[in-house]
Write a protein that holds these residues in place. Sequence first.
Motif, PDB file in Angstrom:
ATOM      1  N   ASN A 105       0.869  -1.170   0.000  1.00  0.00           N
ATOM      2  CA  ASN A 105       0.000   0.000   0.000  1.00  0.00           C
ATOM      3  C   ASN A 105       0.911   1.227   0.000  1.00  0.00           C
ATOM      4  OD1 ASN A 105      -2.008   1.876   0.179  1.00  0.00           O
ATOM      5  ND2 ASN A 105      -3.053   0.894   1.886  1.00  0.00           N
ATOM      6  N   GLY A 106       0.900   1.943  -1.095  1.00  0.00           N
ATOM      7  CA  GLY A 106       1.817   3.075  -1.221  1.00  0.00           C
ATOM      8  C   GLY A 106       3.233   2.559  -1.371  1.00  0.00           C
ATOM      9  N   ARG A 107       4.115   3.057  -0.509  1.00  0.00           N
ATOM     10  CA  ARG A 107       5.523   2.666  -0.585  1.00  0.00           C
ATOM     11  C   ARG A 107       5.894   1.629   0.474  1.00  0.00           C
ATOM     12  NH1 ARG A 107       9.134   7.796  -0.903  1.00  0.00           N
ATOM     13  NH2 ARG A 107      10.537   6.360  -1.961  1.00  0.00           N
ATOM     14  N   THR A 108       4.901   1.131   1.210  1.00  0.00           N
ATOM     15  CA  THR A 108       5.185   0.159   2.254  1.00  0.00           C
ATOM     16  C   THR A 108       4.667  -1.223   1.870  1.00  0.00           C
ATOM     17  OG1 THR A 108       3.160   0.752   3.408  1.00  0.00           O
ATOM     18  CG2 THR A 108       5.170   1.868   4.103  1.00  0.00           C
ATOM     19  N   GLU A 109       5.323  -2.225   2.400  1.00  0.00           N
ATOM     20  CA  GLU A 109       4.956  -3.610   2.100  1.00  0.00           C
ATOM     21  C   GLU A 109       4.989  -4.428   3.374  1.00  0.00           C
ATOM     22  OE1 GLU A 109       7.328  -7.125   0.031  1.00  0.00           O
ATOM     23  OE2 GLU A 109       6.680  -5.628  -1.423  1.00  0.00           O
ATOM     24  N   SER A 110       4.059  -5.349   3.480  1.00  0.00           N
ATOM     25  CA  SER A 110       4.068  -6.301   4.582  1.00  0.00           C
ATOM     26  C   SER A 110       3.607  -7.646   4.036  1.00  0.00           C
ATOM     27  CB  SER A 110       3.176  -5.832   5.741  1.00  0.00           C
ATOM     28  OG  SER A 110       1.836  -5.757   5.337  1.00  0.00           O
ATOM     29  N   TRP A 111       3.620  -8.636   4.902  1.00  0.00           N
ATOM     30  CA  TRP A 111       3.255  -9.992   4.495  1.00  0.00           C
ATOM     31  C   TRP A 111       2.201 -10.547   5.423  1.00  0.00           C
ATOM     32  CZ3 TRP A 111       5.192 -12.034   0.066  1.00  0.00           C
ATOM     33  CH2 TRP A 111       6.262 -11.362  -0.499  1.00  0.00           C
ATOM     34  N   LEU A 112       1.337 -11.366   4.854  1.00  0.00           N
ATOM     35  CA  LEU A 112       0.295 -12.043   5.610  1.00  0.00           C
ATOM     36  C   LEU A 112       0.482 -13.545   5.406  1.00  0.00           C
ATOM     37  CD1 LEU A 112      -2.656  -9.872   4.295  1.00  0.00           C
ATOM     38  CD2 LEU A 112      -1.588  -9.662   6.540  1.00  0.00           C
ATOM     39  N   GLN A 113       0.223 -14.312   6.458  1.00  0.00           N
ATOM     40  CA  GLN A 113       0.256 -15.770   6.328  1.00  0.00           C
ATOM     41  C   GLN A 113      -1.149 -16.284   6.548  1.00  0.00           C
ATOM     42  OE1 GLN A 113       3.089 -16.790   9.338  1.00  0.00           O
ATOM     43  NE2 GLN A 113       1.555 -16.961  10.943  1.00  0.00           N
ATOM     44  N   GLY A 114      -1.469 -17.342   5.868  1.00  0.00           N
ATOM     45  CA  GLY A 114      -2.815 -17.868   5.995  1.00  0.00           C
ATOM     46  C   GLY A 114      -2.877 -19.356   5.763  1.00  0.00           C
ATOM     47  N   ALA A 115      -4.036 -19.890   6.017  1.00  0.00           N
ATOM     48  CA  ALA A 115      -4.315 -21.303   5.774  1.00  0.00           C
ATOM     49  C   ALA A 115      -5.731 -21.412   5.245  1.00  0.00           C
ATOM     50  CB  ALA A 115      -4.139 -22.109   7.051  1.00  0.00           C
ATOM     51  N   ALA A 116      -5.915 -22.362   4.356  1.00  0.00           N
ATOM     52  CA  ALA A 116      -7.228 -22.594   3.767  1.00  0.00           C
ATOM     53  C   ALA A 116      -7.482 -24.092   3.727  1.00  0.00           C
ATOM     54  CB  ALA A 116      -7.283 -22.013   2.362  1.00  0.00           C
ATOM     55  N   CYS A 117      -8.747 -24.462   3.773  1.00  0.00           N
ATOM     56  CA  CYS A 117      -9.132 -25.863   3.678  1.00  0.00           C
ATOM     57  C   CYS A 117     -10.204 -26.005   2.595  1.00  0.00           C
ATOM     58  CB  CYS A 117      -9.672 -26.376   5.003  1.00  0.00           C
ATOM     59  SG  CYS A 117      -8.423 -26.401   6.311  1.00  0.00           S
ATOM     60  N   LYS A 118     -10.212 -27.158   1.943  1.00  0.00           N
ATOM     61  CA  LYS A 118     -11.197 -27.408   0.899  1.00  0.00           C
ATOM     62  C   LYS A 118     -12.575 -27.567   1.516  1.00  0.00           C
ATOM     63  CE  LYS A 118      -8.990 -29.416  -3.092  1.00  0.00           C
ATOM     64  NZ  LYS A 118      -8.839 -30.602  -3.929  1.00  0.00           N
ATOM     65  N   ALA A 119     -13.529 -26.889   0.897  1.00  0.00           N
ATOM     66  CA  ALA A 119     -14.922 -27.002   1.317  1.00  0.00           C
ATOM     67  C   ALA A 119     -15.560 -28.148   0.528  1.00  0.00           C
ATOM     68  CB  ALA A 119     -15.658 -25.695   1.053  1.00  0.00           C
ATOM     69  N   SER A 120     -16.788 -28.463   0.854  1.00  0.00           N
ATOM     70  CA  SER A 120     -17.468 -29.587   0.206  1.00  0.00           C
ATOM     71  C   SER A 120     -17.638 -29.393  -1.308  1.00  0.00           C
ATOM     72  CB  SER A 120     -18.830 -29.820   0.862  1.00  0.00           C
ATOM     73  OG  SER A 120     -19.616 -28.641   0.753  1.00  0.00           O
ATOM     74  N   GLN A 121     -17.708 -28.143  -1.768  1.00  0.00           N
ATOM     75  CA  GLN A 121     -17.873 -27.876  -3.199  1.00  0.00           C
ATOM     76  C   GLN A 121     -16.543 -27.900  -3.954  1.00  0.00           C
ATOM     77  OE1 GLN A 121     -18.434 -25.430  -0.886  1.00  0.00           O
ATOM     78  NE2 GLN A 121     -20.639 -25.578  -0.532  1.00  0.00           N
ATOM     79  N   GLY A 122     -15.429 -28.141  -3.281  1.00  0.00           N
ATOM     80  CA  GLY A 122     -14.131 -28.145  -3.935  1.00  0.00           C
ATOM     81  C   GLY A 122     -13.419 -26.801  -3.903  1.00  0.00           C
ATOM     82  N   ARG A 123     -14.122 -25.737  -3.499  1.00  0.00           N
ATOM     83  CA  ARG A 123     -13.483 -24.421  -3.334  1.00  0.00           C
ATOM     84  C   ARG A 123     -12.714 -24.414  -2.029  1.00  0.00           C
ATOM     85  NH1 ARG A 123     -12.443 -20.502  -6.766  1.00  0.00           N
ATOM     86  NH2 ARG A 123     -13.011 -18.761  -5.496  1.00  0.00           N
ATOM     87  N   TRP A 124     -11.722 -23.548  -1.981  1.00  0.00           N
ATOM     88  CA  TRP A 124     -10.924 -23.401  -0.777  1.00  0.00           C
ATOM     89  C   TRP A 124     -11.496 -22.269   0.069  1.00  0.00           C
ATOM     90  CZ3 TRP A 124      -6.605 -26.349   0.535  1.00  0.00           C
ATOM     91  CH2 TRP A 124      -6.192 -27.263  -0.438  1.00  0.00           C
ATOM     92  N   GLU A 125     -11.669 -22.525   1.348  1.00  0.00           N
ATOM     93  CA  GLU A 125     -12.145 -21.514   2.284  1.00  0.00           C
ATOM     94  C   GLU A 125     -10.983 -21.094   3.175  1.00  0.00           C
ATOM     95  OE1 GLU A 125     -15.394 -23.173   4.461  1.00  0.00           O
ATOM     96  OE2 GLU A 125     -16.774 -22.998   2.767  1.00  0.00           O
ATOM     97  N   ILE A 126     -10.771 -19.792   3.247  1.00  0.00           N
ATOM     98  CA  ILE A 126      -9.696 -19.261   4.072  1.00  0.00           C
ATOM     99  C   ILE A 126     -10.151 -19.286   5.521  1.00  0.00           C
ATOM    100  CG2 ILE A 126      -8.143 -17.296   4.425  1.00  0.00           C
ATOM    101  CD1 ILE A 126      -8.266 -18.696   1.494  1.00  0.00           C
ATOM    102  N   HIS A 127      -9.371 -19.933   6.394  1.00  0.00           N
ATOM    103  CA  HIS A 127      -9.772 -19.926   7.802  1.00  0.00           C
ATOM    104  C   HIS A 127      -8.828 -19.132   8.690  1.00  0.00           C
ATOM    105  CE1 HIS A 127      -6.987 -23.159   9.062  1.00  0.00           C
ATOM    106  NE2 HIS A 127      -7.276 -23.729   7.925  1.00  0.00           N
TER     107      HIS A 127
END
Length: 135
Positions: A105-127
Amino acid sequence: MVTLILVGLGSSGCSLNRSDQTLAKYDDSEVTGSIGPATPPTPTESDLAFARTAASDVLTKGDKDSSQPWENPETGARGSVTPLAQSYAAEDGRTCRDFLASYVNGRTESWLQGAACKASQGRWEIHTLRPWRRG
C-alpha cells in the motif's frame, strides 16, 4: 611532482590515520525518537476480501509454484498470494494448505500468512489470515 603526492594523500580518507575524537558521537539522551521503526501497513477489510479471493483462486487452480495477483481499486492496495508447500490433512480430515500473501500500500509492504481448507464444493475456504511473523 611533490604537490601531486600531497593532494593524493590529502584526498584519500582511507590512507589517513584518524583518531576517534575527530568523529561526531551522540548518546541516547540526544536521540529524539521522531523517526522510529516503520510500522507495517494495516489491510482494510476490503483489502483482505480481495486477498482471500486471490488465495481461493490460486489454491483451486492447484498449479505448482504459482501465484495469484490481487488489487483493491478502492484503496490502491495490491499484492499476490503464493501457496506454500503441499496440502495436508487437518485434524478434522479436510485437505488444507498454507499460503503467503504480500500486501503493498503506497511505498510500504508487509506480508500475511494464511491457511485454507477445501470445502465440500471443492473451493478453498480461508480460515486464517494474519500478519506474518518471521521465526
